[in-house]
Design an enzyme around this catalytic site. Structure first.
Site, PDB file in Angstrom:
ATOM      1  N   GLY A   7       0.880  -1.151   0.000  1.00 12.70           N
ATOM      2  CA  GLY A   7       0.000   0.000   0.000  1.00 12.70           C
ATOM      3  C   GLY A   7       0.922   1.206   0.000  1.00 12.70           C
ATOM      4  N   ALA A   8       1.383   1.525  -1.220  1.00 15.35           N
ATOM      5  CA  ALA A   8       2.403   2.583  -1.347  1.00 15.35           C
ATOM      6  C   ALA A   8       1.766   3.872  -1.859  1.00 15.35           C
ATOM      7  CB  ALA A   8       3.527   2.116  -2.266  1.00 15.35           C
ATOM      8  N   ALA A  10       0.131   7.638  -0.281  1.00 15.47           N
ATOM      9  CA  ALA A  10       0.798   8.795   0.328  1.00 15.47           C
ATOM     10  C   ALA A  10       1.749   8.365   1.451  1.00 15.47           C
ATOM     11  CB  ALA A  10      -0.270   9.758   0.856  1.00 15.47           C
ATOM     12  N   MET A  11       1.231   7.677   2.441  1.00 13.83           N
ATOM     13  CA  MET A  11       2.061   7.313   3.601  1.00 13.83           C
ATOM     14  C   MET A  11       3.086   6.242   3.251  1.00 13.83           C
ATOM     15  SD  MET A  11       1.348   9.191   6.107  1.00 13.83           S
ATOM     16  CE  MET A  11       1.905   8.377   7.585  1.00 13.83           C
ATOM     17  N   GLY A  12       2.665   5.263   2.457  1.00 14.57           N
ATOM     18  CA  GLY A  12       3.598   4.220   2.043  1.00 14.57           C
ATOM     19  C   GLY A  12       4.768   4.818   1.275  1.00 14.57           C
ATOM     20  N   ALA A 129       1.162  12.686   5.008  1.00 16.26           N
ATOM     21  CA  ALA A 129       1.611  12.744   3.613  1.00 16.26           C
ATOM     22  C   ALA A 129       0.385  12.912   2.726  1.00 16.26           C
ATOM     23  CB  ALA A 129       2.339  11.455   3.241  1.00 16.26           C
ATOM     24  N   LYS A 185      -4.768   7.437  18.966  1.00 15.50           N
ATOM     25  CA  LYS A 185      -4.651   7.929  17.583  1.00 15.50           C
ATOM     26  C   LYS A 185      -6.027   7.928  16.906  1.00 15.50           C
ATOM     27  CE  LYS A 185      -3.078   9.483  13.777  1.00 15.50           C
ATOM     28  NZ  LYS A 185      -2.482   8.954  12.600  1.00 15.50           N
ATOM     29  N   ASN A 189      -7.974  10.951  14.750  1.00 15.76           N
ATOM     30  CA  ASN A 189      -8.679  10.824  13.469  1.00 15.76           C
ATOM     31  C   ASN A 189     -10.192  11.012  13.629  1.00 15.76           C
ATOM     32  OD1 ASN A 189      -6.312   8.330  13.113  1.00 15.76           O
ATOM     33  ND2 ASN A 189      -6.339  10.076  11.762  1.00 15.76           N
ATOM     34  N   GLU A 271     -12.581   6.061   5.308  1.00 18.28           N
ATOM     35  CA  GLU A 271     -12.386   5.057   6.367  1.00 18.28           C
ATOM     36  C   GLU A 271     -13.310   5.306   7.561  1.00 18.28           C
ATOM     37  OE1 GLU A 271      -8.028   5.866   6.689  1.00 18.28           O
ATOM     38  OE2 GLU A 271      -7.821   3.723   6.394  1.00 18.28           O
TER      39      GLU A 271
HETATM   40  P1  NAD Z   1      -3.620   6.560   0.052  1.00 21.17           P
HETATM   41  O1  NAD Z   1      -5.023   6.668  -0.409  1.00 21.17           O
HETATM   42  O2  NAD Z   1      -2.671   7.601  -0.405  1.00 21.17           O
HETATM   43  O3  NAD Z   1      -3.049   5.138  -0.391  1.00 21.17           O
HETATM   44  C1  NAD Z   1      -3.785   3.982  -0.091  1.00 21.17           C
HETATM   45  C2  NAD Z   1      -4.054   3.211  -1.363  1.00 21.17           C
HETATM   46  O4  NAD Z   1      -4.900   3.930  -2.246  1.00 21.17           O
HETATM   47  C3  NAD Z   1      -2.797   2.935  -2.149  1.00 21.17           C
HETATM   48  O5  NAD Z   1      -2.864   1.607  -2.528  1.00 21.17           O
HETATM   49  C4  NAD Z   1      -2.882   3.883  -3.321  1.00 21.17           C
HETATM   50  O6  NAD Z   1      -2.240   3.447  -4.458  1.00 21.17           O
HETATM   51  C5  NAD Z   1      -4.338   3.939  -3.558  1.00 21.17           C
HETATM   52  N1  NAD Z   1      -4.690   5.198  -4.243  1.00 21.17           N
HETATM   53  C6  NAD Z   1      -4.445   6.432  -3.821  1.00 21.17           C
HETATM   54  N2  NAD Z   1      -4.891   7.351  -4.723  1.00 21.17           N
HETATM   55  C7  NAD Z   1      -5.437   6.624  -5.732  1.00 21.17           C
HETATM   56  C8  NAD Z   1      -6.080   6.987  -6.965  1.00 21.17           C
HETATM   57  N3  NAD Z   1      -6.241   8.256  -7.316  1.00 21.17           N
HETATM   58  N4  NAD Z   1      -6.517   5.993  -7.761  1.00 21.17           N
HETATM   59  C9  NAD Z   1      -6.373   4.687  -7.405  1.00 21.17           C
HETATM   60  N5  NAD Z   1      -5.771   4.295  -6.246  1.00 21.17           N
HETATM   61  C10 NAD Z   1      -5.325   5.249  -5.428  1.00 21.17           C
HETATM   62  O7  NAD Z   1      -3.649   6.387   1.625  1.00 21.17           O
HETATM   63  P2  NAD Z   1      -2.750   7.045   2.760  1.00 21.17           P
HETATM   64  O8  NAD Z   1      -3.181   8.417   2.979  1.00 21.17           O
HETATM   65  O9  NAD Z   1      -1.352   6.729   2.507  1.00 21.17           O
HETATM   66  O10 NAD Z   1      -3.273   6.208   4.004  1.00 21.17           O
HETATM   67  C11 NAD Z   1      -2.854   4.873   4.297  1.00 21.17           C
HETATM   68  C12 NAD Z   1      -3.231   4.576   5.740  1.00 21.17           C
HETATM   69  O11 NAD Z   1      -2.462   5.448   6.577  1.00 21.17           O
HETATM   70  C13 NAD Z   1      -4.691   4.861   6.070  1.00 21.17           C
HETATM   71  O12 NAD Z   1      -5.148   3.985   7.051  1.00 21.17           O
HETATM   72  C14 NAD Z   1      -4.648   6.271   6.628  1.00 21.17           C
HETATM   73  O13 NAD Z   1      -5.727   6.569   7.464  1.00 21.17           O
HETATM   74  C15 NAD Z   1      -3.324   6.209   7.383  1.00 21.17           C
HETATM   75  N6  NAD Z   1      -2.690   7.501   7.642  1.00 21.17           N
HETATM   76  C16 NAD Z   1      -2.663   8.454   6.676  1.00 21.17           C
HETATM   77  C17 NAD Z   1      -2.006   9.660   6.946  1.00 21.17           C
HETATM   78  C18 NAD Z   1      -1.878  10.712   5.892  1.00 21.17           C
HETATM   79  O14 NAD Z   1      -1.403  11.791   6.208  1.00 21.17           O
HETATM   80  N7  NAD Z   1      -2.232  10.497   4.649  1.00 21.17           N
HETATM   81  C19 NAD Z   1      -1.424   9.872   8.185  1.00 21.17           C
HETATM   82  C20 NAD Z   1      -1.453   8.845   9.133  1.00 21.17           C
HETATM   83  C21 NAD Z   1      -2.086   7.653   8.838  1.00 21.17           C
HETATM   84  C1  AOT Z   2      -2.881  13.102  11.120  1.00 18.88           C
HETATM   85  N1  AOT Z   2      -3.550  12.647  10.011  1.00 18.88           N
HETATM   86  O1  AOT Z   2      -3.752  10.466  10.525  1.00 18.88           O
HETATM   87  C2  AOT Z   2      -1.699  12.544  11.528  1.00 18.88           C
HETATM   88  O2  AOT Z   2      -4.589  12.141   7.681  1.00 18.88           O
HETATM   89  O3  AOT Z   2      -5.373  10.240   8.369  1.00 18.88           O
HETATM   90  C3  AOT Z   2      -4.684  11.242   8.503  1.00 18.88           C
HETATM   91  C4  AOT Z   2      -3.944  11.407   9.779  1.00 18.88           C
HETATM   92  C5  AOT Z   2      -1.058  13.069  12.616  1.00 18.88           C
HETATM   93  C6  AOT Z   2      -1.569  14.125  13.290  1.00 18.88           C
HETATM   94  C7  AOT Z   2      -2.753  14.681  12.858  1.00 18.88           C
HETATM   95  C8  AOT Z   2      -3.382  14.179  11.773  1.00 18.88           C
END
Ligand code: NAD
Ligand code: AOT
Length: 309
Positions: A7-8, A10-12, A129, A185, A189, A271
């Site tokens: 799962g690469a 934003a965060m990956g 991210a 956490k 969220n 989510e």
């Molecule tokens: P993301 O949506 O960027 O990525 C997750 C999946 O979605 C990946 O497989 C990606 O390729 C796919 N994806 C993203 N955009 C797409 C598009 N336009 N078309 C098709 N597929 C697409 O998710 P994320 O933000 O990295 O979050 C991953 C986990 O981390 C979640 O549980 C999230 O709540 C958590 N998280 C996110 C953040 C953040 O700042 N983004 C911070 C902390 C935790």
């Molecule tokens: C976040 N954001 O977890 C992380 O975007 O899903 C998210 C997320 C750290 C502190 C505040 C918000």
């Protein structure tokens, strides 16, 4: 260390980039073909404080991955976790550690269906991210993470993994109680992701609203009532201070939560059912009033219907 990011998005991409820069052998695994193809062809574009960097990190679709790494970091969206775990069965080696860093509640039960308990590490992160498009990650702010093994015998190995993550600048701390950290956490969220999505604002803008202090405390109180049923004690005021601590732009203030990125920016499902919706469902099960979380869940689902055609 051989590390696969599963799962690469934003965060990956953030974690994959930072671990790669620190000298680890990183593989990005993702089901989004356009994203994978661009990363392989042009490199991952990393945008950080206005500076652009192209980084060569190999990327692959899940079905093409065959080699078991030392560590897998799970960063799918909650809805995609189970299908992703099914599709990476081939790379779950006997000794491969699997670190689950998704937001939300209940993921440990899903991971346990596919991964040997001794290999499971759970964690939460305050890093953020965003994705500007396929192959293009945007990084702002600072962060940290907390990690713990679920098998008590795996503490030494888990601390070694924390060291690898910290050497990459990720500031990984060994958690003595990751279940508590996960609930705390989830409160971050459950307040910021849903409210910023409903109000269409970033975290700093939300924090400046005069309604914010009471609103977050009402939502957190309901999380605490449900957490107590699982033996987790959340102090509402302490957790509220943690939430308020990320309003500053040096932390996560400039960030639009991932739920906002999903629904408002990309018209994708959220989510919510793993965050406020989890509390709302458990409230019905335990006959506990969760009216703020019920409302957040209903409004986000209603907005999903309006925006996703
Ligand atoms: P993301 O949506 O960027 O990525 C997750 C999946 O979605 C990946 O497989 C990606 O390729 C796919 N994806 C993203 N955009 C797409 C598009 N336009 N078309 C098709 N597929 C697409 O998710 P994320 O933000 O990295 O979050 C991953 C986990 O981390 C979640 O549980 C999230 O709540 C958590 N998280 C996110 C953040 C953040 O700042 N983004 C911070 C902390 C935790
Ligand atoms: C976040 N954001 O977890 C992380 O975007 O899903 C998210 C997320 C750290 C502190 C505040 C918000």
């Amino acid at each position: 260390m051989k590390i696969a990011i599963v799962g690469a998005g934003a965060m990956g991409s953030r974690f994959g980039y930072m671990l790669h820069e620190a000298g680890n052998e990183v593989l990005l695994i993702d089901a989004w073909k356009e994203h994978v193809d661009i990363i392989n062809k042009e490199g991952l574009t990393v945008e950080e404080n206005g500076a652009f960097n192209k980084v060569k990190i190999p990327a692959m679709l899940p079905e093409d991955a065959i080699e078991a790494p030392d560590l897998i970091i799970l960063f799918t969206k909650s809805m995609g976790l189970e299908s992703m775990l099914k599709s990476i069965k081939n790379i779950l080696g006997k000794h491969t550690k699997v670190l689950c860093l998704l937001n939300g509640l209940g993921h440990n039960e899903t991971v346990e269906k596919y991964v040997d308990r001794k290999n499971i590490l759970m964690g939460v992160t305050l890093w953020t991210a965003g994705l500007a498009g396929p192959g293009h990650v945007v990084l702002t702010g600072d962060g940290s993470l907390e990690v713990q093994n679920i098998d008590p015998n795996m503490e030494v190995e888990t601390k070694e993994i924390c060291n690898i993550l910290s050497q990459a600048g990720l500031k990984a701390h060994y958690s003595e109680d990751v279940i508590f950290s996960t609930w705390r956490k989830a409160c971050v969220n459950g307040t910021l992701n849903s409210c910023c999505t409903i109000l269409d604002c970033n975290i700093k803008e939300f924090g400046e609203l005069k309604e914010a202090p009471q609103l977050i405390r009402n939502i957190i109180k309901e999380f605490a009532d449900i957490a107590a049923k699982y033996g987790v004690e959340l102090n509402v005021e302490e957790v509220a201070k943690v939430v308020e601590g990320v309003y500053d732009p040096s932390q996560a203030g400039a960030h639009y939560p991932s739920m906002h990125q999903d629904l408002i920016q990309n018209h994708r499902l959220t989510e919510i059912d793993y965050i406020n919706g989890y509390v709302s469902r458990k409230g019905k099960e335990f006959n506990i009033n969760t009216q703020y979380n019920d409302l957040c869940t209903a409004i986000v689902h209603a907005k999903e219907q309006l925006l996703i055609k």
